[in-house]
Design a protein around this motif. Structure first.
Motif, mmCIF file in Angstrom:
data_model
loop_
_atom_site.group_PDB
_atom_site.id
_atom_site.type_symbol
_atom_site.label_atom_id
_atom_site.label_comp_id
_atom_site.label_asym_id
_atom_site.label_seq_id
_atom_site.Cartn_x
_atom_site.Cartn_y
_atom_site.Cartn_z
ATOM 1 N N ARG A 1 0.830 -1.199 0.000
ATOM 2 C CA ARG A 1 0.000 0.000 0.000
ATOM 3 C C ARG A 1 0.871 1.258 0.000
ATOM 4 N N PRO A 2 0.281 2.417 -0.349
ATOM 5 C CA PRO A 2 1.040 3.658 -0.238
ATOM 6 C C PRO A 2 1.512 3.864 1.200
ATOM 7 N N PRO A 3 2.711 4.377 1.389
ATOM 8 C CA PRO A 3 3.252 4.521 2.744
ATOM 9 C C PRO A 3 2.534 5.599 3.548
ATOM 10 N N LEU A 4 2.693 5.503 4.848
ATOM 11 C CA LEU A 4 2.185 6.525 5.761
ATOM 12 C C LEU A 4 3.366 7.359 6.232
ATOM 13 N N MET A 5 3.289 8.666 6.040
ATOM 14 C CA MET A 5 4.301 9.599 6.532
ATOM 15 C C MET A 5 3.765 10.214 7.819
ATOM 16 N N LEU A 6 4.479 10.018 8.916
ATOM 17 C CA LEU A 6 4.002 10.548 10.188
ATOM 18 C C LEU A 6 4.082 12.062 10.241
ATOM 19 N N HIS A 7 5.134 12.636 9.648
ATOM 20 C CA HIS A 7 5.341 14.084 9.666
ATOM 21 C C HIS A 7 5.619 14.574 8.252
ATOM 22 N N ALA A 8 5.381 15.855 8.040
ATOM 23 C CA ALA A 8 5.742 16.473 6.769
ATOM 24 C C ALA A 8 7.260 16.638 6.729
ATOM 25 N N GLU A 9 7.783 17.121 5.612
ATOM 26 C CA GLU A 9 9.238 17.281 5.491
ATOM 27 C C GLU A 9 9.802 18.234 6.527
ATOM 28 N N THR A 10 9.030 19.233 6.923
ATOM 29 C CA THR A 10 9.487 20.181 7.933
ATOM 30 C C THR A 10 8.444 20.258 9.043
ATOM 31 N N GLY A 11 8.880 20.710 10.201
ATOM 32 C CA GLY A 11 7.986 20.845 11.342
ATOM 33 C C GLY A 11 7.823 19.543 12.091
#
Length: 192
Positions: free
Chosen positions: A162-172
């Motif tokens: 499945r498409p991955p889950l990103m916990l955070h955006a690239e910044t912040g």
């Protein structure tokens, strides 16, 4: 609203904490919908049933096994060690129990570390199918830190990623939009 949950914990001390959490007034809405069973999911056959884990009794089994290697979590605290350190053959034992207690065509979801994918898929093979894997990344450019595998008892479909889950955006430091939606019950982990 009709869903019922049974939490299974082998440590009486940790099960006590779960009981206390469910008894908290803030969780009154759970009422008789959630319960705690003190049992070891690695029990087999009659012993497993006598512990309260009857065959063919659950629609869906969610597992969060201890998934650290012994060298990752060296600690003299036995309770902490049991909660964090994976024993040899753990996936095989846990998945065998999941296959026994799940109803026909029941579901399974397991969280693990990426390097454990082979052992987890080996344990699932022949028991569960239509397997889906979702990688969990801390940020878009970082390697996955966890995987979640979902499968159906007795199904024969092949593995899909499945498409991955990103916990955070690239910044912040805040959660990514999809993570925030999942956290707030507005989206599901696997998108269904």
């Amino acid at each position: 609203p009709a869903a019922r949950v049974v939490l299974v914990e082998r440590s009486p001390e940790m099960a006590g904490f779960a009981h206390a959490t469910l008894a908290h007034p803030g969780n009154a809405h759970l009422g008789d919908r959630a319960s705690v069973l003190t049992a070891d999911v690695m029990l087999t056959g009659k012993a497993r049933g006598e512990a309260g884990l009857a065959d063919n009794s659950f629609d869906f089994v969610i597992m969060n096994p201890p998934f650290n290697a012994a060298e990752d979590r060296a600690t003299p605290d036995q309770l902490r060690k049991q909660a964090h350190v994976m024993e040899d053959g753990l996936f095989e034992s846990w998945i065998r129990s999941a296959a026994a207690v799940a109803k026909p065509r029941g579901g399974l979801a397991v969280i693990a570390r990426p390097e454990q994918l082979g052992a987890l898929l080996d344990a699932i093979d022949g028991r569960f199918g239509d397997t889906e894997m979702l990688a969990v990344h801390p940020r878009p450019e970082a390697a996955a830190i966890r995987i979640v595998v979902r499968a159906t008892l007795g199904a024969r479909g092949k593995l899909s990623i499945r498409p991955p889950l990103m916990l955070h955006a690239e910044t912040g430091n805040g959660p990514a939009e999809r993570t925030e939606m999942i956290n707030n019950g507005l989206a599901s982990l696997f998108g269904d």
